[in-house]
Design a protein around this motif. Structure first.
Motif, PDB file in Angstrom:
ATOM      1  N   LEU A   5      -5.285 -30.261 -39.552  1.00 24.21           N
ATOM      2  CA  LEU A   5      -5.097 -28.900 -39.045  1.00 24.21           C
ATOM      3  C   LEU A   5      -4.846 -27.937 -40.192  1.00 24.21           C
ATOM      4  N   VAL A   6      -4.076 -28.380 -41.170  1.00 21.96           N
ATOM      5  CA  VAL A   6      -3.897 -27.584 -42.385  1.00 21.96           C
ATOM      6  C   VAL A   6      -4.919 -28.096 -43.393  1.00 21.96           C
ATOM      7  N   THR A  10     -14.833 -33.191 -44.862  1.00 24.93           N
ATOM      8  CA  THR A  10     -14.288 -33.400 -43.521  1.00 24.93           C
ATOM      9  C   THR A  10     -13.852 -34.847 -43.316  1.00 24.93           C
ATOM     10  N   TRP A  11     -13.633 -35.592 -44.424  1.00 22.58           N
ATOM     11  CA  TRP A  11     -13.278 -37.015 -44.293  1.00 22.58           C
ATOM     12  C   TRP A  11     -11.941 -37.155 -43.581  1.00 22.58           C
ATOM     13  N   SER A  31     -11.324 -26.363 -46.472  1.00 23.04           N
ATOM     14  CA  SER A  31     -11.317 -24.938 -46.146  1.00 23.04           C
ATOM     15  C   SER A  31     -12.576 -24.269 -46.670  1.00 23.04           C
ATOM     16  N   LEU A  32     -13.155 -24.780 -47.779  1.00 19.25           N
ATOM     17  CA  LEU A  32     -14.430 -24.232 -48.258  1.00 19.25           C
ATOM     18  C   LEU A  32     -15.522 -24.456 -47.214  1.00 19.25           C
TER      19      LEU A  32
END
Lengths: 244, 83
Positions: free
Chosen positions: A55-56, A50-51, A62-63
């Motif tokens: 949005l994409v 999450t660094w 996504s993991l």
């Protein structure tokens, strides 16, 4: 020879740094080492994932999001929408159990969750907090949980005691389910590994495909047991929030 | 029409294998619940006895109550799975 090669040797807790505090042994053991390692790797994974949150999402992000949404969906489905407040602890429990199980699958690793004391402490924390949540939410009405609807009055005293025992056995079955599954898998792998040594150089290749299959299956079991532990926690939480 | 029947049979056989897998898990749950209930019952009974000094009375009572509680848990879990 045989005394030092028991399949249970892998579960021995060995102190790495000897420490003691006012008579109590608080040594830093291999168990503590693997707990610390798993916590730090989790923190590292989520920090990296999450660094640069966008949005994409990238692959790692996504993991992390898939994990989060999966547990969120499971929790909302089995404990109801009121349980959203308690999502942090449910998610933490899931991540801790799954990462400890998976660290145990690394060769020369140590499966922290194969010790009943570790899983039992987690289960008792869950049990006590769920009970406190239920009492805080429903007050004295919580004790109607121990009396199923439609019980005849002459059976009520017996039924309350039996329900109380059924309620008290929850943390025990929760903790033993996880620990027993982990112990069984690791002992099975160790025994099959011993077959390779016993069959020698010529026939020793025979159990290896089986060991590979069982290893893959054990990784599956490690993830499944973490999921089952979480879903049972959610069910208990749902029972506490809704009382039937 | 024939191939459709075959397909239905195939689907049925696959559903059956899934059911047997679930039965296995059920068996583990049943044994675990039984153990948990009985051990909790005997633990509580033992400590009641130690506290009240009336050796085997509460141990026996709580053992049976714990077994009954575990039967209740087993009944509930099977009922939930059948649904």
């Amino acid at each position: 020879m045989s005394e030092s090669h028991s399949p249970f040797d892998q579960f021995i807790v060995k102190p790495i740094v000897n420490l003691s505090l006012s008579g109590y042994d608080i040594s830093f053991t291999n168990s503590s080492l693997f707990m610390t390692l798993s916590i730090f790797s989790l923190a590292l994974f989520f920090t990296i994932a999450t660094w640069n949150a966008s949005l994409v999402p990238t692959r790692l992000q996504s993991l992390a999001e898939i994990l989060y949404e999966f547990i969120e969906d499971t929790m909302l489905e089995s404990a109801g929408p009121e349980s959203r407040k308690y999502f942090p602890i449910i998610f933490t429990i899931f991540l801790f159990v799954i990462i400890c199980n998976l660290f145990g699958m690394i060769p020369y690793g140590f499966a922290v969750t194969s010790h009943i004391i570790v899983t039992f402490v987690m289960a008792i924390i869950i049990f006590m907090s769920v009970t406190i949540i239920a009492i805080a939410k429903h007050g004295a009405k919580f004790f109607s949980f121990f009396l199923p609807e439609g019980t005849p009055w002459w059976l009520a005293p017996l039924m309350i005691v039996i329900e109380l025992f059924a309620y008290l056995s929850r943390p025990v079955s929760l903790s033993i389910r996880l620990a027993a599954n982990m112990i069984a898998g690791h002992v099975l792998l160790k025994v099959l590994g011993g077959f390779v040594v016993m069959l020698g150089l010529v026939w020793g290749f025979i159990p290896i495909p089986l060991i590979m299959t069982i290893t893959a299956f054990e990784i599956f079991v490690a993830m499944l047991q973490a999921y089952i532990f979480t879903i049972l926690t959610c069910v208990y939480l749902g029972d506490a929030l809704q009382l039937h | 029409m024939n191939s459709l029947d075959e397909l239905t049979k195939k689907i049925e056989s696959h559903t059956n294998t899934k059911k047997t897998k679930r039965t296995e898990k059920k068996a583990f749950t049943v044994s675990l619940e039984l153990f948990a209930g009985v051990s909790v019952g005997s633990f509580i009974g033992y400590h009641f006895d130690k506290y009240l000094n009336c050796s085997p009375i509460f141990l026996i009572i709580c053992l049976f109550l714990g077994a009954a509680g575990s039967f209740l848990n087993i009944y509930r879990s099977i009922e939930k799975q059948e649904r």
